[in-house]
Design an enzyme around this catalytic site. Structure first.
Site, PDB file in Angstrom:
ATOM      1  N   TYR A   1      53.719  59.579  63.020  1.00 32.65           N
ATOM      2  CA  TYR A   1      52.357  59.337  62.547  1.00 32.65           C
ATOM      3  C   TYR A   1      52.380  58.104  61.646  1.00 32.65           C
ATOM      4  CZ  TYR A   1      48.077  59.800  59.880  1.00 32.65           C
ATOM      5  OH  TYR A   1      46.870  59.530  59.290  1.00 32.65           O
TER       6      TYR A   1
ATOM      7  N   GLU B   1      44.668  54.286  62.224  1.00 32.97           N
ATOM      8  CA  GLU B   1      45.694  55.307  62.421  1.00 32.97           C
ATOM      9  C   GLU B   1      46.269  55.231  63.829  1.00 32.97           C
ATOM     10  OE1 GLU B   1      44.662  59.523  60.986  1.00 32.97           O
ATOM     11  OE2 GLU B   1      44.644  59.721  63.155  1.00 32.97           O
TER      12      GLU B   1
END
Ligand code: GDP
Ligand code: MN
Length: 380
Positions: free
Chosen positions: A102, A190
């Site tokens: 992530y 993101e």
């Protein structure tokens, strides 16, 4: 403003982030054609909605053949994810995944800086990781005067990968993500997952970017990316009417003038055990038309069981607001009780206008909030 994944990918691609080329389809036919054009191998069909967790909701599916791409698209197009209807799918070649990390970047109010958050435990369970094992997420606040420095990027990447080739690749991608973030006035950027393939390549398999609304006036190219058909209808209507509106999940509709008072009102609703159905700021000017639009938008939400007006008259004239309420109730019949608290400019006139149609106005904010919470609870 939230972007779709396929739009966010364009921004990331322009900055050089490695990913596989795909295309967007609005029909199963198109999806099949894209899968063929991509070589006929396995593709991923991905719902394009402004919501995370699409994978878990069944909105991300692998298709081994173009025919399967058509079948999966037929199922995903039209499905509802978190209240949003899927109108487009992204079709991209499927990557072989060896690991999922992530990498996220948000504007952090506390440090007043862009903050990186990275974790080797990426993928669809990142929310759970954040809740149960926050130590698996590394944070780094970037000083905007210097940007992301090479050693900082490498330090973050070292928490993700043991091999230096991947560390270097991931550090480069973080720099590119920072460029996307600052270059487009983003509040969030993101990549989850940032994947590695079995041969060690690092690839972005998902992209999420939110643009700060204040950026849109000076960036028509970004403003043009708005997809109103993919946004909550009430938020679109409010924006068109010049109202600042955010839909929430509770049952007490709130109409307030001024963002600060609106926040305080929501706090008080919660304090007395209620749940606000929305944030709504009708702004400083007191055009009755705004009140009518506000009531129309709030009453179109079936969750709303009672409505609270909380008006502090300064520049806003409370008699204008009262006229708006009266005009609105003439235009459409209110199905839910309404509690009005107003005080300030022209309040005697406002009270007279409301009493003329048999409505009461309260002066005390606590009392008004307690009343509306009780009414909403009685109706729920
Ligand atoms: P999200 O659930 O909305 O964040 O959607 P993602 O795009 O992140 O996809 C969810 C999950 O689907 C990922 O975490 C992967 O496990 C899987 N996935 C996405 N793209 C691919 C791909 O190209 N190949 C494989 N094997 N899985 C993928
Ligand atoms: Mn994702």
């Amino acid at each position: 403003m939230n972007l779709h994944e396929y739009q966010a990918r364009e921004l990331l691609k322009a900055a050089g982030v490695p990913m596989l080329e795909g295309d967007v389809a609005t029909t199963p036919d198109q999806a099949e054609a894209i899968a063929r054009r991509l070589g006929g191998g396995t593709v991923v069909i991905k719902a394009q909605v402004h919501a995370g967790g699409r994978g878990k909701a069944g909105g991300v599916k692998l298709a081994k053949t173009p025919l399967e791409a058509r079948e999966h698209s037929a199922k995903i197009l039209g499905m509802t994810i978190k209240g949003l209807i899927v109108q487009k799918v992204l079709v991209v070649p499927a990557a072989d995944i060896a690991s999922e990390s992530y990498v996220g970047l948000i504007m952090d109010r506390e440090t007043q800086r862009p903050v990186f958050m990275v974790s080797a435990a990426g993928g669809v369970d990142i929310e759970e990781v954040a809740a149960t094992a926050p130590e698996k997420i590394t944070r780094l606040a970037v000083d905007p005067r210097f940007g992301l420095l090479p050693h900082q990027a490498l330090g973050l990447a070292l928490t993700l990968y043991p091999g230096f080739a991947q560390v270097k690749a991931a550090a480069k991608i973080m720099g590119q993500l920072y460029t996307v973030f600052t270059g487009n006035g983003a509040s969030l950027a993101e990549i989850n997952p940032l994947a590695t393939t079995p041969d060690g390549t690092v690839l972005a398999l998902d992209a999420k970017v939110s643009i700060d609304d204040n950026e849109l006036d000076r960036r028509p190219d970004l403003a043009a990316m708005r997809d109103e058909s993919a946004e909550a209808p009430s938020e679109v209507a409010a924006r068109t009417a010049g109202l600042t509106f955010i839909k929430l999940d509770g049952n007490v509709g709130c109409v307030v003038n001024g963002a600060g008072l609106a926040m305080a009102t929501m706090d008080l609703v919660k304090y007395y055990g209620g749940e606000p159905a929305n944030f709504l700021d009708i702004g400083g000017s007191s055009n009755p038309e705004k009140v009518i639009n506000a009531l129309r938008i709030i009453t179109s939400d079936p969750n709303v069981k009672a409505i609270l007006f909380n008006i502090f008259g300064g520049i806003t004239r409370t008699d204008d607001v009262a006229n708006g309420i009266v005009a609105a109730t003439r235009q459409f019949k209110l199905q839910v009780p309404i509690v009005i608290r107003l005080t300030g400019t022209n309040e005697a006139e406002a009270i007279r206008i409301l009493q003329g149609v048999g409505m009461q106005a309260l002066n005390d904010m606590d009392e008004a909030v307690k009343n509306v919470v009780a009414l909403a609870q009685a109706a729920a």
